[in-house]
Scaffold this active site. Sequence first.
Site, PDB file in Angstrom:
ATOM      1  N   ARG A  79       0.912  -1.197  -0.162  1.00 15.50           N
ATOM      2  CA  ARG A  79       0.018  -0.164   0.048  1.00 15.50           C
ATOM      3  C   ARG A  79       0.859   1.083  -0.021  1.00 15.50           C
ATOM      4  NH1 ARG A  79      -0.568   4.642   2.796  1.00 15.50           N
ATOM      5  NH2 ARG A  79      -0.268   3.398   4.557  1.00 15.50           N
ATOM      6  N   ASP A  80       1.515   1.427   1.068  1.00 13.63           N
ATOM      7  CA  ASP A  80       2.438   2.648   1.216  1.00 13.63           C
ATOM      8  C   ASP A  80       3.278   2.714   0.274  1.00 13.63           C
ATOM      9  OD1 ASP A  80       3.827   5.046   2.178  1.00 13.63           O
ATOM     10  OD2 ASP A  80       3.296   4.560   3.899  1.00 13.63           O
ATOM     11  N   HIS A 108       4.941   4.374  12.616  1.00 12.63           N
ATOM     12  CA  HIS A 108       5.161   4.412  11.049  1.00 12.63           C
ATOM     13  C   HIS A 108       5.975   5.528  10.819  1.00 12.63           C
ATOM     14  CE1 HIS A 108       2.632   3.981   7.173  1.00 12.63           C
ATOM     15  NE2 HIS A 108       3.295   5.105   6.978  1.00 12.63           N
ATOM     16  N   ASN A 128       9.161   4.408   3.639  1.00 13.71           N
ATOM     17  CA  ASN A 128       9.077   4.039   4.899  1.00 13.71           C
ATOM     18  C   ASN A 128      10.351   3.431   5.291  1.00 13.71           C
ATOM     19  OD1 ASN A 128       6.315   3.372   3.736  1.00 13.71           O
ATOM     20  ND2 ASN A 128       5.973   3.731   5.815  1.00 13.71           N
ATOM     21  N   HIS A 144       8.771   7.440   8.195  1.00  9.96           N
ATOM     22  CA  HIS A 144       9.286   7.334   6.859  1.00  9.96           C
ATOM     23  C   HIS A 144      10.880   7.735   7.303  1.00  9.96           C
ATOM     24  CE1 HIS A 144       5.781   6.849   4.008  1.00  9.96           C
ATOM     25  NE2 HIS A 144       5.212   7.043   5.302  1.00  9.96           N
ATOM     26  N   CYS A 200       3.982   9.411   0.523  1.00 12.62           N
ATOM     27  CA  CYS A 200       2.450   9.754   0.284  1.00 12.62           C
ATOM     28  C   CYS A 200       2.462  10.675  -0.862  1.00 12.62           C
ATOM     29  CB  CYS A 200       2.002  10.502   1.492  1.00 12.62           C
ATOM     30  SG  CYS A 200       0.162  11.084   1.215  1.00 12.62           S
TER      31      CYS A 200
HETATM   32  P1  HMG Z   1     -13.303  13.759  -2.542  1.00  9.41           P
HETATM   33  O1  HMG Z   1     -13.122  14.146  -4.223  1.00  9.41           O
HETATM   34  O2  HMG Z   1     -13.543  14.970  -1.620  1.00  9.41           O
HETATM   35  O3  HMG Z   1     -14.581  13.009  -2.563  1.00  9.41           O
HETATM   36  O4  HMG Z   1     -12.146  13.057  -2.157  1.00  9.41           O
HETATM   37  P2  HMG Z   1     -15.957  12.872  -2.662  1.00  9.41           P
HETATM   38  O5  HMG Z   1     -16.763  12.277  -1.457  1.00  9.41           O
HETATM   39  O6  HMG Z   1     -16.455  14.500  -2.787  1.00  9.41           O
HETATM   40  O7  HMG Z   1     -16.534  12.035  -4.145  1.00  9.41           O
HETATM   41  C1  HMG Z   1     -15.694  12.446  -5.252  1.00  9.41           C
HETATM   42  C2  HMG Z   1     -15.966  11.342  -6.171  1.00  9.41           C
HETATM   43  O8  HMG Z   1     -14.866  10.212  -5.586  1.00  9.41           O
HETATM   44  C3  HMG Z   1     -17.108  10.671  -6.289  1.00  9.41           C
HETATM   45  O9  HMG Z   1     -17.342  10.100  -7.434  1.00  9.41           O
HETATM   46  C4  HMG Z   1     -16.935   9.465  -5.410  1.00  9.41           C
HETATM   47  O10 HMG Z   1     -17.908   8.329  -5.360  1.00  9.41           O
HETATM   48  C5  HMG Z   1     -15.659   8.906  -5.404  1.00  9.41           C
HETATM   49  P3  HMG Z   1     -18.210  10.860  -8.769  1.00  9.41           P
HETATM   50  O11 HMG Z   1     -19.627  10.623  -8.191  1.00  9.41           O
HETATM   51  O12 HMG Z   1     -17.735  12.129  -8.696  1.00  9.41           O
HETATM   52  O13 HMG Z   1     -17.973   9.861  -9.717  1.00  9.41           O
HETATM   53  N1  HMG Z   1     -15.144   8.350  -4.325  1.00  9.41           N
HETATM   54  C6  HMG Z   1     -14.504   7.365  -4.169  1.00  9.41           C
HETATM   55  N2  HMG Z   1     -14.207   6.314  -5.100  1.00  9.41           N
HETATM   56  C7  HMG Z   1     -13.500   5.322  -4.737  1.00  9.41           C
HETATM   57  N3  HMG Z   1     -13.159   5.331  -3.420  1.00  9.41           N
HETATM   58  C8  HMG Z   1     -13.601   6.059  -2.573  1.00  9.41           C
HETATM   59  C9  HMG Z   1     -14.162   6.943  -2.784  1.00  9.41           C
HETATM   60  N4  HMG Z   1     -14.392   8.072  -2.190  1.00  9.41           N
HETATM   61  C10 HMG Z   1     -15.187   8.643  -3.095  1.00  9.41           C
HETATM   62  N5  HMG Z   1     -13.183   5.561  -1.248  1.00  9.41           N
HETATM   63  C11 HMG Z   1     -11.365  11.222  -0.684  1.00  9.41           C
HETATM   64  C12 HMG Z   1     -12.016  12.415  -0.910  1.00  9.41           C
HETATM   65  C13 HMG Z   1     -11.131  11.038   0.715  1.00  9.41           C
HETATM   66  C14 HMG Z   1     -12.299   9.872  -1.045  1.00  9.41           C
HETATM   67  C15 HMG Z   1      -9.859  11.537  -1.287  1.00  9.41           C
HETATM   68  O14 HMG Z   1      -9.266  12.633  -1.068  1.00  9.41           O
HETATM   69  C16 HMG Z   1      -8.893  10.404  -1.262  1.00  9.41           C
HETATM   70  O15 HMG Z   1      -9.160   9.338  -1.946  1.00  9.41           O
HETATM   71  N6  HMG Z   1      -7.910  10.511  -0.627  1.00  9.41           N
HETATM   72  C17 HMG Z   1      -7.032   9.508  -0.384  1.00  9.41           C
HETATM   73  C18 HMG Z   1      -5.575   9.920  -0.568  1.00  9.41           C
HETATM   74  C19 HMG Z   1      -4.500   8.883  -0.099  1.00  9.41           C
HETATM   75  O16 HMG Z   1      -4.639   7.760  -0.431  1.00  9.41           O
HETATM   76  N7  HMG Z   1      -3.475   9.239   0.310  1.00  9.41           N
HETATM   77  C20 HMG Z   1      -2.302   8.056   0.734  1.00  9.41           C
HETATM   78  C21 HMG Z   1      -2.757   7.551   1.879  1.00  9.41           C
HETATM   79  S1  HMG Z   1      -2.576   8.277   3.501  1.00  9.41           S
HETATM   80  C22 HMG Z   1      -0.764   7.987   3.768  1.00  9.41           C
HETATM   81  O17 HMG Z   1      -0.125   7.626   2.641  1.00  9.41           O
HETATM   82  C23 HMG Z   1      -0.326   8.453   5.404  1.00  9.41           C
HETATM   83  C24 HMG Z   1      -0.032   7.131   5.776  1.00  9.41           C
HETATM   84  O18 HMG Z   1       0.807   6.129   5.331  1.00  9.41           O
HETATM   85  C25 HMG Z   1       0.631   7.434   7.400  1.00  9.41           C
HETATM   86  C26 HMG Z   1       1.665   8.658   7.100  1.00  9.41           C
HETATM   87  O19 HMG Z   1       3.057   7.908   6.446  1.00  9.41           O
HETATM   88  O20 HMG Z   1       1.742   9.393   7.683  1.00  9.41           O
HETATM   89  C27 HMG Z   1      -1.166   6.129   6.231  1.00  9.41           C
HETATM   90 MG    MG Z   2       2.967   6.383   5.617  1.00  7.87          MG
END
Ligand code: HMG
Ligand code: MG
Length: 315
Positions: free
Chosen positions: A15-16, A207, A249, A209, A240
């Site tokens: 994933r990450d 966690h 990481n 990095h 990210c």
């Molecule tokens: P948004 O654009 O505000 O979502 O995104 P929305 O609710 O307004 O919906 C817009 C469209 O997205 C809609 O589709 C939804 O159906 C669709 P449309 O009607 O326009 O066709 N949608 C989705 N589709 C699939 N799966 C979903 C989903 N939700 C809405 N779950 C949202 C908000 C949270 C979805 C977006 O910002 C997002 O997906 N962000 C994720 C970013 C991400 O994955 N970042 C990396 C992971 S975090 C990380 O790495 C940190 C970590 O490792 C810890 C660390 O290191 O600190 C964990």
């Molecule tokens: Mg991370």
Amino acid sequence: MALPKQVQIVEVGPRDGLQNEPLNLPDSVKIEFINRLSASGLTHIESGSFVSPEWVPQMTNSTEVFKGITRNPATVYSALTPNLTGLHAAIDAGVDQVAVFTAASERFSEKNINCSIAESIRRFEPVLQIALDQGLKVRGYISCALGCPYQGHVPPKSVAKIASQLYQMGCYEISLGDTIGTGTPQKAIELINAVSEQVPVQRLAAHFHDTYGQALVNLYAVLTMGVRTIDSSVAGLGGCPYAPGAAGNVASEDVLYLLNGLGIETGISLDKLIETGDFICHQLQRPSGSKVALSGYRKPKRSDLVMPGRAQLDK
Ligand code: HMG
Ligand code: MG
């Protein structure tokens, strides 16, 4: 406090590790990657995320990946779910466990999940309710726990407040993300001191990095404080897309070498982990970020461990 006898490694490579790679790997490669990780003895593999494909296209095939992996009964296969859409998709794909994720910095939260911290917590309420009703455990992540790419310093107390909220809502574990790897041991200690006032230290995961090369020493510092769950990524993959400049990481191979050296049990084979790192680096056409893998590590043979006798030295 003494070091723990056992440590759980949560492998976040699929994933990450893969979410930030320019190459979008096919299902078959991700599936083989995860199968190799479980064969190395890892008991928790974060295998994908159910997020918007617009935001993180690399995770679009998480459903196919979950459906294709050969389940090792000893392994938990989990995924990130930011909202109900993600949770329903994750349940349909057959995940064992899910994770919600927010941040200790408002600007990072807006950039990463398009909402404020408070709004993210509101969104997680029904996610937790449904997941727990279905018997799925939920992990909670807090990004920017040791610094933010937009805000800079992040006070440990603000991390502790969010950790407390997630824990009270039903997250069984809170993973503290040093998203941009700027933490140092002193800062890591202050963080654990503050957060463990709200959440038992055994319920915290580190966690980290490795952007500034501090991850291992930070891990050592928090291990001495009672933390016994470490997130890491084979070959040091990771980052990210919404944390500019952040490196991968801490590498799982390097963490395992550290833990082995401390006599801490994990049940993981370092040789198999290194082979898996080689496999995924070959697929991604990139070098490993693991110092241990790059060192050409091999298990010392018995003969290597025996000091040469006088006769041999005189030859
Ligand atoms: P948004 O654009 O505000 O979502 O995104 P929305 O609710 O307004 O919906 C817009 C469209 O997205 C809609 O589709 C939804 O159906 C669709 P449309 O009607 O326009 O066709 N949608 C989705 N589709 C699939 N799966 C979903 C989903 N939700 C809405 N779950 C949202 C908000 C949270 C979805 C977006 O910002 C997002 O997906 N962000 C994720 C970013 C991400 O994955 N970042 C990396 C992971 S975090 C990380 O790495 C940190 C970590 O490792 C810890 C660390 O290191 O600190 C964990
Ligand atoms: Mg991370």
